[in-house]
Design a protein around this motif. Structure first.
Motif, PDB file in Angstrom:
ATOM      1  N   THR A 154      41.306  37.047  29.817  1.00 17.11           N
ATOM      2  CA  THR A 154      40.232  37.390  30.764  1.00 17.11           C
ATOM      3  C   THR A 154      39.623  38.743  30.395  1.00 17.11           C
ATOM      4  N   ASN A 155      38.299  38.792  30.439  1.00 21.11           N
ATOM      5  CA  ASN A 155      37.602  40.069  30.284  1.00 21.11           C
ATOM      6  C   ASN A 155      37.574  40.740  31.647  1.00 21.11           C
ATOM      7  N   ASP A 156      38.311  41.834  31.779  1.00 15.18           N
ATOM      8  CA  ASP A 156      38.470  42.443  33.102  1.00 15.18           C
ATOM      9  C   ASP A 156      37.223  43.200  33.547  1.00 15.18           C
ATOM     10  N   GLU A 157      36.218  43.351  32.677  1.00 21.94           N
ATOM     11  CA  GLU A 157      34.946  43.939  33.135  1.00 21.94           C
ATOM     12  C   GLU A 157      34.002  42.845  33.616  1.00 21.94           C
ATOM     13  N   THR A 158      33.867  41.777  32.822  1.00 25.77           N
ATOM     14  CA  THR A 158      32.865  40.744  33.156  1.00 25.77           C
ATOM     15  C   THR A 158      33.452  39.608  33.990  1.00 25.77           C
ATOM     16  N   ARG A 159      34.787  39.579  34.191  1.00 22.19           N
ATOM     17  CA  ARG A 159      35.473  38.481  34.883  1.00 22.19           C
ATOM     18  C   ARG A 159      35.193  37.137  34.207  1.00 22.19           C
ATOM     19  N   GLU A 160      35.096  37.152  32.893  1.00 21.56           N
ATOM     20  CA  GLU A 160      35.033  35.905  32.133  1.00 21.56           C
ATOM     21  C   GLU A 160      36.418  35.618  31.576  1.00 21.56           C
ATOM     22  N   LYS A 161      36.867  34.355  31.694  1.00 23.95           N
ATOM     23  CA  LYS A 161      38.153  33.942  31.119  1.00 23.95           C
ATOM     24  C   LYS A 161      37.833  32.971  29.992  1.00 23.95           C
ATOM     25  N   PHE A 162      37.907  33.430  28.758  1.00 20.96           N
ATOM     26  CA  PHE A 162      37.477  32.637  27.604  1.00 20.96           C
ATOM     27  C   PHE A 162      38.652  32.393  26.657  1.00 20.96           C
ATOM     28  N   PHE A 163      38.430  31.567  25.631  1.00 15.86           N
ATOM     29  CA  PHE A 163      39.530  31.254  24.704  1.00 15.86           C
ATOM     30  C   PHE A 163      39.090  31.432  23.252  1.00 15.86           C
ATOM     31  N   ILE A 164      40.090  31.598  22.407  1.00 20.82           N
ATOM     32  CA  ILE A 164      39.888  31.550  20.957  1.00 20.82           C
ATOM     33  C   ILE A 164      40.838  30.508  20.378  1.00 20.82           C
ATOM     34  N   ILE A 271      37.112  24.855  35.315  1.00 22.00           N
ATOM     35  CA  ILE A 271      36.966  25.241  36.724  1.00 22.00           C
ATOM     36  C   ILE A 271      38.047  26.241  37.125  1.00 22.00           C
ATOM     37  N   GLU A 272      39.266  25.963  36.744  1.00 19.06           N
ATOM     38  CA  GLU A 272      40.369  26.844  37.165  1.00 19.06           C
ATOM     39  C   GLU A 272      40.242  28.238  36.566  1.00 19.06           C
ATOM     40  N   HIS A 273      39.769  28.333  35.341  1.00 19.13           N
ATOM     41  CA  HIS A 273      39.648  29.662  34.735  1.00 19.13           C
ATOM     42  C   HIS A 273      38.817  30.599  35.612  1.00 19.13           C
ATOM     43  N   SER A 274      37.875  30.050  36.351  1.00 20.21           N
ATOM     44  CA  SER A 274      37.098  30.893  37.269  1.00 20.21           C
ATOM     45  C   SER A 274      37.955  31.359  38.438  1.00 20.21           C
ATOM     46  N   LEU A 275      38.826  30.480  38.939  1.00 18.60           N
ATOM     47  CA  LEU A 275      39.673  30.887  40.063  1.00 18.60           C
ATOM     48  C   LEU A 275      40.607  32.020  39.646  1.00 18.60           C
ATOM     49  N   SER A 276      41.224  31.888  38.468  1.00 19.72           N
ATOM     50  CA  SER A 276      42.144  32.973  38.080  1.00 19.72           C
ATOM     51  C   SER A 276      41.393  34.215  37.633  1.00 19.72           C
ATOM     52  N   ALA A 277      40.193  34.045  37.065  1.00 25.21           N
ATOM     53  CA  ALA A 277      39.417  35.231  36.654  1.00 25.21           C
ATOM     54  C   ALA A 277      38.895  35.997  37.869  1.00 25.21           C
ATOM     55  N   LEU A 278      38.440  35.274  38.889  1.00 26.86           N
ATOM     56  CA  LEU A 278      37.828  35.934  40.051  1.00 26.86           C
ATOM     57  C   LEU A 278      38.857  36.357  41.087  1.00 26.86           C
ATOM     58  N   ASP A 354      28.955  29.875  40.308  1.00 26.71           N
ATOM     59  CA  ASP A 354      28.234  30.551  39.218  1.00 26.71           C
ATOM     60  C   ASP A 354      29.163  30.820  38.032  1.00 26.71           C
ATOM     61  N   ASN A 355      30.354  31.308  38.325  1.00 31.29           N
ATOM     62  CA  ASN A 355      31.312  31.599  37.253  1.00 31.29           C
ATOM     63  C   ASN A 355      31.748  30.319  36.550  1.00 31.29           C
ATOM     64  N   VAL A 356      31.976  29.248  37.343  1.00 31.70           N
ATOM     65  CA  VAL A 356      32.371  27.959  36.753  1.00 31.70           C
ATOM     66  C   VAL A 356      31.273  27.454  35.811  1.00 31.70           C
ATOM     67  N   LEU A 357      30.029  27.586  36.212  1.00 33.10           N
ATOM     68  CA  LEU A 357      28.930  27.091  35.359  1.00 33.10           C
ATOM     69  C   LEU A 357      28.937  27.807  34.011  1.00 33.10           C
ATOM     70  N   GLY A 358      29.285  29.088  34.015  1.00 27.58           N
ATOM     71  CA  GLY A 358      29.421  29.824  32.749  1.00 27.58           C
ATOM     72  C   GLY A 358      30.544  29.248  31.897  1.00 27.58           C
ATOM     73  N   ASN A 359      31.681  28.961  32.530  1.00 28.88           N
ATOM     74  CA  ASN A 359      32.810  28.390  31.789  1.00 28.88           C
ATOM     75  C   ASN A 359      32.472  27.014  31.227  1.00 28.88           C
ATOM     76  N   LEU A 360      31.770  26.219  32.017  1.00 27.69           N
ATOM     77  CA  LEU A 360      31.428  24.864  31.567  1.00 27.69           C
ATOM     78  C   LEU A 360      30.562  24.920  30.309  1.00 27.69           C
TER      79      LEU A 360
END
Lengths: 382, 382
Positions: A154-164, A271-278, A354-360
């Protein structure tokens, strides 16, 4: 069956006492100095840290510590680890902990040789060309990270939870000793079960091509997780149940369960990544809320597979009954099934959507999940 | 669950057209000159040889041919390959064929860097220290050799059929294109099914520790083999059935199905190796005779697992019924169930028993199978 590549070079050392040989494994890979990543101080209190230190020093390997990695790990801590690894000129990374520590270790391993900021790799602005060699001692079975090439941070500034993901990120050796997992709390055992089940059902339900062989393998793993979770809740000292749980968790996300499947996606994780990020909820707890809600929304798109799931996993007749059985089972083992149990209220939904739409978009499935779909799924979870 | 190591670095390239990239895979491993091993001239008639040659030459890789490898491959041919590989100074081995070609290729790969006679490695007189890198294009799915570190070869002077195993013998890349298997005869499809089933049931029945997770995975693969064999006998052009059959065959002997099991052995293979060594019967045909005969003898030693097999694989109630169902299924698909069908008569038994006793020593289970046990099992098969 679709064309696929199966390649998984991670060596799994599974069973009691295997952590005592960590020094030998690192020495065989020529490691001289390692960054040892961990979470809480529990590994020091319980003796694991001393045991690992001793095994390393017997092989002349020095270590640098990076403790304090938290659940839902954050990129700021990864940056700290990269700086430390560079300053100390370590030549490998060793994770001692669960999926959060290991995913942080993977991000550090990828970030050290990359000249820019490590978040570039998560945001798709740069590709992973190489990584420091990575080793793991697992203390919680859930994420499957010990035998796959992926990491979620998770990016703790932008609240994005992304993967590599990169073949450079397969651990060289992962030690999976079920006895090290005996101290896992009942809550985290339940969250872990939900996480593994979510890994198994994403491709099982969403794939446009899902051969029966793969469905059978997934059901074997699902039934094992359900059976062993119940056994462990009844008796946390049941080593055999813990071992089968752990190996099923590894196999759930090591490539086996979806080889030959096609057209599948990870909407529940998106969807869940938004719940844990936010809201910083445990990933597995978020998943046990999202999965039944998503299933109710998705079922009509693949009714035959939902009927198959109902029959082969819960021994009930219809897709609806299968979903209800899973939801009831989550409740029975003590993992949440409603957003309210996570402290998320209806008023929180707009920002969450809004956050989920970014993850999708990151997961490549924005077209299949327009805003109204996300609203419908999250509303199912209220 | 027992302690185990799972390590399988073979890259599987599965699906249609994958053989066209063989040159690229060899080039990525730095190969300049390869020994191409094959069996009959069929790969030339059907165009596969030309396609492989073209793919190699596009990457500047030259090839040396070793054709004429037969079923139940023999050590004399392996010696010929080793001599050729040395004279021509190849730096890798490429197998284009089924398990017999691949097992010969493995023996050649191990034999080239070994200073003594290659049979020493099979007879346990020397260990495999290294091997030439090995690549495979599979044209028959049965033995699982494409994703494991083992090879079985017959000594055509002593009539011993022995095996070698070494991590150096994992193929670097194995190409499994089910479309290349479409020409397999009905007989060999049935023999292949029997071979895969035999791989799956050895540990399933004989292990002193066989966790339910592993039993479930084995049953998933058994049910897939049964279902897809029937589909292929009805319609040889059913690509999806052929693909599931092939991937199940690979998974049957790549380490997955017995990880965590303990105390298991390969009595059916030990017995069958004598049949193919002495009478040159197809390995799978020998197994479909041996397996039911062995099951009848062994059943009382592990009755619960035989009942489990009966229920979960054939949907019948008792162990006896399960064995009868498997035997009837072998007969139905057209693979032998009696020694007489292999041309082996009661008068042949004494010499066969002697050979089997030698194999049982090699397999490390001579104590569990005294002469009278072998006689009883083979008598069941008359």
């Amino acid at each position: 069956m679709e064309n696929f590549t199966f390649f998984n070079p991670t060596r799994i050392e599974f069973g009691t006492g295997k952590e005592q040989l960590i020094g030998r494994h690192l020495a065989e890979h020529g490691v001289k100095k390692v960054l040892l990543c961990y979470g809480s101080e529990r590994i020091k209190r319980e003796g694991l840290f001393d045991l690992v230190s001793k095994s390393l020093s017997e092989k002349g390997i020095s270590l640098v510590e990076l403790g304090g990695i938290v659940s839902n790990p954050v990129i700021s801590k990864v940056r700290e680890g990269i700086a430390l690894a560079r300053t100390q000129q370590v030549d490998a990374i060793l994770s001692v902990g669960g999926g959060s520590v290991l995913d942080s270790a993977k991000a550090i391993a990828a970030g050290v040789p990359y000249a820019g900021d490590v978040w570039d790799l998560f945001a798709g602005k740069a590709r992973i060309a190489s990584a420091l060699p990575l080793f793991a001692i697992l203390t919680l079975a859930a994420t499957g990270s010990e035998m796959n090439p992926s990491s979620v941070v998770t990016n703790d500034e932008t609240r994005e939870k992304f993967f590599i993901a990169s073949t450079a990120l397969f651990p060289k050796v992962s030690i999976v000793n079920p006895a090290l997992m005996q101290g896992v709390t009942r809550d985290y055992l339940a969250y872990s079960a939900a996480d593994v089940i979510a890994h198994l059902i994403e491709a099982y339900f969403t794939a446009t091509v899902h051969p029966r062989l793969q469905s059978r393998l997934v059901e074997s793993l699902l039934n094992t997780i359900i059976e062993t979770t119940e056994a462990l809740l009844a008796d946390p000292a049941d080593y055999d149940a813990r071992a089968q749980f752990a190996w099923a968790a590894t196999l759930a996300l090591n490539g086996l369960s979806y080889s030959g499947a096609a057209g599948f996606s990870y909407p529940n994780h998106a969807i869940e990544h938004s719940l844990s990020a936010l809201f910083n909820v445990p990933h597995g707890a978020g998943l046990s809320v999202v999965v039944p809600a998503w299933m109710k929304w998705y079922q009509e798109r693949n009714p035959a597979q939902f009927t198959r799931f109902a029959r082969n996993v819960f021994g009930v007749d219809t897709g609806e009954q299968g979903i209800a059985a899973l939801e009831a089972w989550f409740a029975k083992i003590g993992t949440p099934t409603r957003l309210g149990q996570l402290g998320i209220r209806e008023a929180d939904l707009p920002a969450t959507v809004d956050n989920v739409l970014g993850n999708l978009r990151v997961f490549g499935i924005a077209d299949s999940y327009p805003r109204e779909a996300v609203v419908a799924i999250l509303t199912n979870a209220l």
